[in-house]
Each structure stands twice: as structure tokens, then as C-alpha cells.
Design a protein around this motif. Structure first.
Motif, short mmCIF file in Angstrom:
data_model
loop_
_atom_site.label_atom_id
_atom_site.label_comp_id
_atom_site.label_asym_id
_atom_site.label_seq_id
_atom_site.Cartn_x
_atom_site.Cartn_y
_atom_site.Cartn_z
N PRO A 30 0.82 -1.22 0.00
CA PRO A 30 0.00 0.00 0.00
C PRO A 30 0.86 1.26 0.00
N LEU A 31 0.47 2.21 -0.83
CA LEU A 31 1.20 3.47 -0.91
C LEU A 31 0.21 4.61 -0.75
N SER A 32 0.75 5.77 -0.50
CA SER A 32 -0.08 6.97 -0.43
C SER A 32 0.39 7.95 -1.48
N LEU A 33 -0.54 8.70 -2.04
CA LEU A 33 -0.24 9.67 -3.09
C LEU A 33 -0.97 10.97 -2.78
N LYS A 34 -0.24 12.07 -2.81
CA LYS A 34 -0.87 13.37 -2.71
C LYS A 34 -1.34 13.78 -4.10
N THR A 35 -2.60 14.16 -4.22
CA THR A 35 -3.14 14.50 -5.53
C THR A 35 -3.69 15.92 -5.52
N PRO A 36 -3.62 16.61 -6.68
CA PRO A 36 -4.21 17.94 -6.78
C PRO A 36 -5.73 17.86 -6.66
N GLU A 37 -6.34 18.99 -6.43
CA GLU A 37 -7.79 19.05 -6.30
C GLU A 37 -8.45 18.55 -7.60
N GLY A 38 -9.44 17.69 -7.45
CA GLY A 38 -10.17 17.18 -8.59
C GLY A 38 -9.66 15.85 -9.11
N TRP A 39 -8.46 15.41 -8.67
CA TRP A 39 -7.90 14.13 -9.11
C TRP A 39 -8.19 13.09 -8.04
N ALA A 40 -8.45 11.86 -8.45
CA ALA A 40 -8.72 10.76 -7.53
C ALA A 40 -7.82 9.58 -7.86
N VAL A 41 -7.37 8.88 -6.81
CA VAL A 41 -6.48 7.73 -6.99
C VAL A 41 -7.01 6.57 -6.15
N ALA A 42 -7.04 5.38 -6.73
CA ALA A 42 -7.44 4.18 -6.02
C ALA A 42 -6.46 3.06 -6.33
N GLN A 43 -6.05 2.31 -5.29
CA GLN A 43 -5.12 1.19 -5.47
C GLN A 43 -5.83 -0.12 -5.17
N ASP A 44 -5.64 -1.08 -6.07
CA ASP A 44 -6.16 -2.42 -5.87
C ASP A 44 -5.02 -3.39 -6.15
N GLY A 45 -4.29 -3.73 -5.09
CA GLY A 45 -3.13 -4.61 -5.26
C GLY A 45 -2.07 -3.94 -6.11
N CYS A 46 -1.80 -4.53 -7.27
CA CYS A 46 -0.75 -4.00 -8.17
C CYS A 46 -1.33 -3.11 -9.26
N THR A 47 -2.57 -2.69 -9.09
CA THR A 47 -3.18 -1.79 -10.08
C THR A 47 -3.52 -0.46 -9.43
N LEU A 48 -3.08 0.60 -10.06
CA LEU A 48 -3.36 1.95 -9.58
C LEU A 48 -4.24 2.62 -10.63
N THR A 49 -5.40 3.12 -10.20
CA THR A 49 -6.32 3.79 -11.11
C THR A 49 -6.37 5.27 -10.77
N ILE A 50 -6.11 6.11 -11.78
CA ILE A 50 -6.07 7.55 -11.58
C ILE A 50 -7.19 8.16 -12.41
N THR A 51 -8.08 8.87 -11.73
CA THR A 51 -9.20 9.51 -12.41
C THR A 51 -8.98 11.01 -12.44
N PRO A 52 -8.82 11.60 -13.64
CA PRO A 52 -8.58 13.05 -13.73
C PRO A 52 -9.91 13.81 -13.64
N PRO A 53 -9.85 15.10 -13.40
CA PRO A 53 -11.07 15.91 -13.44
C PRO A 53 -11.62 15.98 -14.86
N LYS A 54 -12.89 16.25 -14.99
CA LYS A 54 -13.54 16.25 -16.30
C LYS A 54 -13.03 17.36 -17.21
N GLU A 55 -12.70 18.50 -16.65
CA GLU A 55 -12.34 19.66 -17.46
C GLU A 55 -10.87 20.02 -17.32
N ALA A 56 -10.00 19.04 -17.37
CA ALA A 56 -8.57 19.33 -17.24
C ALA A 56 -8.04 20.01 -18.50
N GLN A 57 -7.31 21.11 -18.33
CA GLN A 57 -6.66 21.80 -19.44
C GLN A 57 -5.25 21.24 -19.62
N GLU A 58 -4.53 21.75 -20.63
CA GLU A 58 -3.16 21.30 -20.82
C GLU A 58 -2.34 21.63 -19.59
N GLN A 59 -1.79 20.60 -18.97
CA GLN A 59 -1.03 20.80 -17.74
C GLN A 59 -0.21 19.54 -17.46
#
Length: 785
Positions: free
Chosen positions: A502-531
Motif C-alpha cells: 500500500p502506498l499513499s499519493l498526494k493529488t491535486p484538487e479534482g484528481w482521484a487515486v485508487a489502489q487495488d493490489g498491483c493496479t493503480l487507477t487515476i481519475t482526472p477531473p472532467k475539465e482538465a486543461q493542458e497541464q
């Protein structure tokens, strides 16, 4: 180190050769330091003569780890490349029986290889001149060289790193000699008496020395062959240089060099190097006062030992007497003599100890199981003496990384195992070590071996076959660790982890992270601009590390630790319609980035003899691939036919000396400029002029504008085209400050029904650094013709 590696090492270093080399060290009391900026800058052939022909101690001082250079072996860059080149330098030094003094400590250190520089002033400003000079002065005090010889001249047209190191080597002489300077080193002041410069130009295909070299005041001529090996000293130098495999070093010559001309700075003409200094113990004896006879006796006994080779019993007796005489000389000599020459006596005694061990057959090996240890873990040191030895009372004392403990133990049988324990709070092992000693005692894992030989108590240092490193219990390994997504994409990103911890990740506002064993799922915000978003993981309650491994036969296995991160670039980019791309790469990651970008790309690991490229709209050739891919060179006529039939051939930068024939390689003549210093733009922020804004390659599918050249890293480009067929049109203009504009960074030509585009921009590096404009430009360059 595998069993095969150990066998190969033993085969390459037979006992009689080791003994011969150990005896030859005793010929001279002179120390020579060759200074340079990068691994592979050393005067290898000359150093081989000074060490093996004259017996001098050789030290190579190097300011950087070469982490900003290129890599002919693979995709390793920056810190990992610096670690590879550091090991290459150590292996090259081992061939020359030379020490290495490092002044820089990798990409996080102020003194590092930041890429090509045209100016010594700029380099010293970035490194901090006072810091480099101080480190150089400390190296003088540590090694006490009589001779300092920079590899290159400090002249316009030379690499700025070379100029800076030559200048620092000169300025450090006064600082090292000042007893009031560097007050943390009392009584350590040292005066370098002989400062030389090469009396030849360091120009060539890369550099262009604008000032003639200084006049020669010394002509050095080596013997025709080295007696121990039967080859020229220049060839031994090339044996050393081929260890710099990441730089493609090592050449064959049917007429090996034997002559070197040097210029002594502020000194008279000479007939031999450091002519005014004592060259041997016999020369030193008349200066030794009450210790004169003891030093003279040591010199006579060393001569007897050398003349007795290979009769080991006579060698042992003579060397034991020489060591006893030098011990007596150390007690009898005056304080003034010891200030100037005490280090020479101490050095000779250490060299005699190594020679005694070789003559007595004392050659223990040290292996670690495992070599990489974790906090709270352990390892075992396996120390073996596989052949009979005349040494007695052998005691082994391990020297291990901070926080790792192991007891001393007698070597009273063929092998012993010593258990080592790692403390739970042990610090991680530094990546870059400060020095390399040809006589052993390197890194953070070696064993002091003390023994009685021929009535003398001796001590020597034996390095472990693979250095011990202390690292975290868990490291962060993710594939991929750099992700691309396009503006407007809403799909989650998936990352595969090598470890389910298990690891911890600091994420910017609007981003979500979920870990399931060896899989990490990162969900970005809907309206992300170039960044660019950087996520920093933590493991075991502390910032995580990523270990980047590499393994090559000439250096073994290395692993570069760095702060772990996940980088996600949200990119505003359009892809070319209908592009089907063949990528023929070398040592860059462009093919991988095209796949991540979503392009339809096939990576051709081998170009088959019958390949016509008819299934592709575009063929992209990676950097310097013509110099590393014989299959690509053989396919050149078929690539020409591909262009004529309507295909788009794109070549990234190539070296003029590696497989590029200006008349035959491109579909129409295109010459790459030499020396390359004149045909590159080193400032990554150098102004860019778009010469043809409506050209198809700049107009779509992405409209390329000046902002696409913002944020570039390292440099704009290199190996620019210098001349080309009238079919080619230059698209960009750029230059470093004070220089005429160069227009050969990006040229393109309509040829038959197709097109050839040649780019000298360092696109592959910008992709690795996630520079948005580089992706847009790449998407345009691979469009169908």
C-alpha cells in the motif's frame, strides 16, 4: 557478479601479470594528475606510458559523471547514465592502474554535466567557479600530484566544460598551496610544481580550437612496446578507452602513437617529465638527510626484487627488506623532509604490501549475498582464498556502509562466511562515490586484509566483487511512470505496480487515486486543461524511491535510486489522419512516446531484407540510428524508393561520422556540419524564428507557433544540416547568443511523390521531459506525405 564474470576476470588477470604490474609501481615516486570534465576525457595512451613505462602514479580527476551526454548502448539517460559512465571510468582506470578523483556527484549536485556548453565562463557560472576550484584544490591536497595536466586547452571553439576544468585546474594550484586556505585541512597545503598543457589542438569533428596550441617545451616518446604485454602503450590506452562503451570508444590503429608534446606553464624546456624532481627512491635518497642510507637501501632492494622476477622467494626477501628500510626511513627522516616527501615513502610501503601479497599468493576474493540489502536485513560476506599462500595470521576486517556491522574473522581455511547486519535506521548508500583507488578500498564495501609475509606485517584492501548498497524495504516501480492524455479525455488512467505494498499519493484538487493490489487507477477531473501533474508516492512512511537498473557486461549491474513520481501530461494535440508509421530506432524512446500518443506505429527491431515499407505512410529513423543499425544502412535504397513512391521519410539527428553519407544516405544530398560545435544550439531557450509558417509540416494537424518551443530542456539541437540539395526547404532558424542564425535544424523536401524531412532538434529528450510543444511537432512531422 556471476560465476562466468568471476572466471572471466581471473582469466584476464593472471598471477604473473599482477605481480609484474605490482613491481613496476615501485619504479617512480612521481604522481601525475590528468584533469578533465567527463569520463573518457583522459589521455589514455600517454597515461599508459607514464604508469607502465615509467612507473609513475596516475590520478584522473573528473568534474562530472557524464550524465548529460549521449548513450550508444541504450535509452539510459541523466542519473542512470551518470552511474553507468562512472563505472565505465572506474573500469577504464583499472586497466591503466590509475586512481580517480571525482569532483561532481551526479545531476543533483551543482557540478554536473548539464549538456553541451560552448563557453567556459557560462559553465563556471552554472557550476559556481569557487566551488569547482575548491574541490580541485582539495584533490591536489589529497593526492599530492607533482604534475598536473589538463586534457584540453581553455580556448574558444572548445567544449565549455573542458575550458572550465582546465581553468579550474590552474586556479586551484595556488589555493592548494596556501596554508591559510581550506582551514579544515591543517598542515595539508601542497604545491604543484609542474603544470603542463597539451601542445596540440583538441579540435576535430566535434571541436574547433580557435587559437593555436602553445609551443611544446617537452617531447615525450614512449618505448615501442610494453614488455609485460608485448603491445604498444597506445594500444593499452585503447584497451582502457573501450570501457567507455556508452560513448562508442576504443579504436584500432596499425600505427599506434608513441609521441606526445607538452607545454610547461611558466617553466623551462625539459627533456623528461618533471625533470627537476626526484624520479625514484634512489633520486630521493640524497635529500633524506639522516634517512639517506635507509632510503637508498630500499631502492637497492626494490631493484633486486624486480631483477628476480618471477622467482617469488627472492622477490619476497628483497621486498621485505625494502619495507623494513622504508619503515626505518620514516623514523629517521626530518620533519621538513616528511612534509615534502613523507607521502612518497608511505605510498611506496603500501605498494610494497600489495607486491608482497602478490608474491606470496595472497589474493582473496570477496562476494556478497545479497549485495543489495534492506533496512533491518542482512547479508553474508563470502571470502575465499582458492590457491595456497605463504601469508600467515590472515585477519579479515570488513568495512561496510554506515549502519551495517560485521565482525572481524581469521582466514584460516579456504573460505569463510561473515554475517553482516543492517540497522533498521541505516542511511541509504550514496549513489556516487568520491574516489576510486586502483589499490582497493573502494565504495562502501571492502575488506581490510592484514597478514604476516616474509616477517613483515602488511595490510591491503580487497573490494567486494559487487558493491554493497543499502536501500529501502520497498521501492516504487510503475509502468508507465509517465502518462499522456489528451484534453477532453475522461477515461481513467491505469498504472501497473510491481509491488502490491500500500502506498499513499498526494493529488491535486479534482484528481482521484485508487489502489487495488498491483493496479493503480487515476481519475482526472472532467475539465482538465493542458497541464503537467506530478504525483509523489510514499511507502513505509517516507517518500518512495524508484530504482532504475541497468546491466552491461563491461560494468556489471548498477541501479540508480531517485525520488519516485508519477507524471501525467494532459496535452492539447491533434494526430495526423491516416498515418501508419514504421519506427526504426536506436537509443531513444521516440517509438514508445508515439505509441502513448495514440499513433499507429510499428517498432521495427529488425529491418528485413525484403522490407519495402509499402504498408506504411511514414518511416521515422531514430537518433544516430544509421551508426548503430547495419540493417537500416542496407535498407537505404529501399527507403529512397519508398519516398519516390509517395512515402514520408523522417530522419532525426544523425552523426556525420556514424553511418551518414551526405551523398548516399538521404534521398537527396544533405551534409551534416562539422565540427559539430559550430552546428548546434546549446541554449534550450534560444530564440526561434519560423521561416515557413504555412508549410504543411508546421500548419497541421497542429499549428506550430513559437510557444511550442517554450520549456525546452538541455539544448535546442545538434548535428545541424550545413548544406543541402535545392529541393530542401529550411523551416526554422535559431542560434546561440552572438552567433549567426542556423537554418539546418529542420529541413524538408518534396521528392517524387513523397517527402524527406530531416530534424536536428533534440525532440527525443523533450518528449522524455514532457514538453508539450515537442509532441505537437512530432505529430506533424509523422503525417503522410
Amino acid at each position: 557478479m556471476t560465476a562466468q564474470d568471476r572466471l572471466a576476470h581471473r582469466e584476464a588477470t593472471p598471477a604473473l601479470m599482477r605481480l609484474s604490474r605490482a613491481l613496476s609501481r615501485l619504479n617512480s615516486v612521481v604522481t601525475v594528475m590528468n584533469t578533465g570534465a567527463h569520463p573518457d576525457d583522459e589521455h589514455s595512451g600517454l597515461l599508459a606510458w607514464l604508469r607502465f613505462g615509467l612507473g609513475m602514479r596516475v590520478v584522473i580527476a573528473c568534474s562530472t559523471r557524464g550524465e548529460g551526454g549521449q548513450n550508444a548502448l541504450g535509452p539510459e539517460r541523466t542519473g542512470l547514465l551518470g552511474l553507468i559512465r562512472s563505472r565505465e571510468m572506474e573500469e577504464a582506470a583499472r586497466v591503466l592502474d590509475a586512481d580517480v578523483a571525482w569532483l561532481g556527484f551526479g545531476p543533483s549536485d551543482r557540478v554536473h554535466d548539464f549538456g553541451f556548453s560552448k563557453d567556459g565562463d557560462d559553465t563556471l557560472a552554472r557550476w559556481t567557479e569557487a566551488l569547482v576550484v575548491e574541490r580541485m584544490a582539495r584533490a591536489y591536497r589529497r593526492y599530492r600530484p607533482d604534475v598536473v595536466l589538463p586534457t584540453f586547452l581553455d580556448v574558444p571553439g572548445q567544449h565549455g566544460h573542458h575550458c572550465a576544468m582546465t581553468r579550474a585546474a590552474a586556479k586551484a594550484i595556488a589555493l592548494a598551496a596556501d596554508p591559510q586556505a581550506l582551514n579544515d585541512q591543517p598542515d595539508a597545503a601542497w604545491q604543484v610544481t609542474h603544470h603542463y598543457l597539451p601542445a596540440w589542438s583538441g579540435g576535430g569533428d566535434t571541436y574547433d580550437d580557435a587559437v593555436p596550441p602553445p609551443p611544446a617545451t617537452l617531447h615525450i616518446q614512449a618505448d615501442a612496446v610494453d614488455e609485460a604485454t608485448g603491445v604498444s602503450f597506445s594500444e593499452i590506452g585503447q584497451w582502457s578507452r573501450r570501457r567507455h562503451a556508452s560513448q562508442g570508444m576504443g579504436t584500432w590503429s596499425d600505427t599506434p602513437a608513441r609521441d606526445w608534446r607538452l607545454h610547461r606553464v611558466d617553466g623551462p624546456a625539459e627533456t623528461r617529465l618533471a625533470q627537476s624532481l626526484p624520479q625514484s627512491l634512489a633520486d630521493l635518497a640524497p635529500l633524506a638527510g639522516p634517512a639517506q642510507e635507509a632510503v637508498a637501501k630500499a631502492a637497492r632492494q626494490i631493484a633486486d626484487a624486480q631483477s628476480a622476477f618471477p622467482q617469488r622467494a627472492r622477490i619476497l626477501s628483497a621486498l621485505a627488506d625494502a619495507d623494513a628500510a622504508l619503515e626505518q626511513a620514516q623514523h629517521l627522516a626530518s620533519a621538513a623532509f616528511l612534509v615534502q616527501h613523507g607521502h612518497r615513502l608511505a605510498r611506496k610501503r603500501r605498494e610494497i604490501a600489495v607486491a608482497l601479497a602478490e608474491a606470496a599468493g595472497l589474493s582473496p576474493s570477496v562476494t556478497l549475498q545479497p549485495a543489495h540489502v534492506i533496512l533491518g536485513g542482512g547479508s553474508r560476506l563470502h571470502i575465499g582464498q582458492t590457491t595456497p599462500t605463504e601469508a600467515q595470521n590472515i585477519l579479515l576486517t570488513p568495512h561496510l556502509p554506515q549502519g551495517v556491522s560485521a565482525p572481524s574473522l581469521a582466514l584460516d581455511r579456504a573460505f569463510v562466511d561473515i554475517a553482516a547486519q543492517v540497522a533498521a535506521d541505516a542511511p541509504f548508500t550514496p549513489v556516487f562515490q568520491p574516489h576510486f583507488d586502483a589499490l582497493g578500498g573502494n565504495g562502501d564495501s571492502w575488506v581490510e586484509v592484514s597478514a604476516h609475509i616474509a616477517g613483515r606485517q602488511i595490510s591491503l584492501r580487497v573490494d567486494s566483487a559487487t558493491p554493497m548498497t543499502v536501500g529501502p524495504r520497498h521501492s516504487f516501480s510503475a509502468r508507465p511512470s509517465q502518462l499522456l492524455r489528451k484534453v477532453g479525455d475522461t477515461a481513467a488512467l491505469t498504472v501497473a505496480l510491481a509491488d502490491p505494498e500500500p502506498l499513499s499519493l498526494k493529488t491535486p484538487e479534482g484528481w482521484a487515486v485508487a489502489q487495488d493490489g498491483c493496479t493503480l487507477t487515476i481519475t482526472p477531473p472532467k475539465e482538465a486543461q493542458e497541464q503537467l501533474v506530478t504525483l509523489t508516492p510514499s511507502l513505509d512512511g517516507r517518500p518512495a524511491q524508484t530504482l532504475s537498473p541497468a546491466h552491461f557486461a563491461h560494468i556489471g549491474a548498477v541501479s540508480y535510486p531517485e525520488a519516485a513520481s508519477l507524471k501525467i501530461l494532459t496535452l492539447d494535440v491533434k494526430l495526423p489522419f491516416g498515418a501508419r508509421i514504421a519506427y526504426i530506432g536506436s537509443a531513444d524512446s521516440v517509438g514508445l512516446w508515439m505509441q502513448r500518443l495514440g499513433l499507429d506505429v510499428a517498432i521495427l527491431e529488425t529491418v528485413e531484407p525484403g522490407e519495402t515499407f509499402a504498408g506504411f505512410t511514414t518511416v521515422l529513423i531514430g537518433v544516430v540510428a544509421f551508426g548503430t543499425r547495419p540493417d537500416l544502412v542496407a535498407a537505404t535504397p529501399r527507403l529512397h524508393a519508398f519516398v519516390a513512391a509517395g512515402g514520408h521519410l523522417v530522419t532525426l539527428y544523425q552523426r556525420p561520422d556514424l553511418g551518414w553519407n551526405a551523398e548516399a544516405t538521404p534521398p537527396r544530398p544533405l551534409k551534416i556540419g562539422t565540427p559539430s560545435l559550430r552546428w548546434r544550439v546549446t541554449n534550450p531557450a534560444a530564440p526561434v524564428t519560423i521561416l515557413a509558417p504555412t508549410h504543411p509540416l508546421l500548419l497541421g494537424p497542429n499549428a506550430i507557433c513559437l510557444s511550442d518551443f517554450d520549456g525546452w530542456d538541455k539544448e535546442r539541437g545538434l548535428y545541424f544540416a550545413a548544406a543541402w540539395d535545392e529541393a530542401y526547404q529550411p523551416l526554422l532558424s535559431m542560434s546561440d547568443a552572438g552567433e549567426a542564425p542556423l537554418t539546418g535544424a529542420l529541413v524538408s523536401a518534396k521528392i517524387g511523390r513523397g517527402r524527406h524531412t530531416h530534424s536536428s532538434l533534440v525532440l527525443h529528450h523533450q518528449l522524455d521531459k514532457l514538453v508539450p510543444g515537442a509532441f505537437r511537432l512530432l505529430a506533424n512531422l509523422v503525417q503522410p506525405a
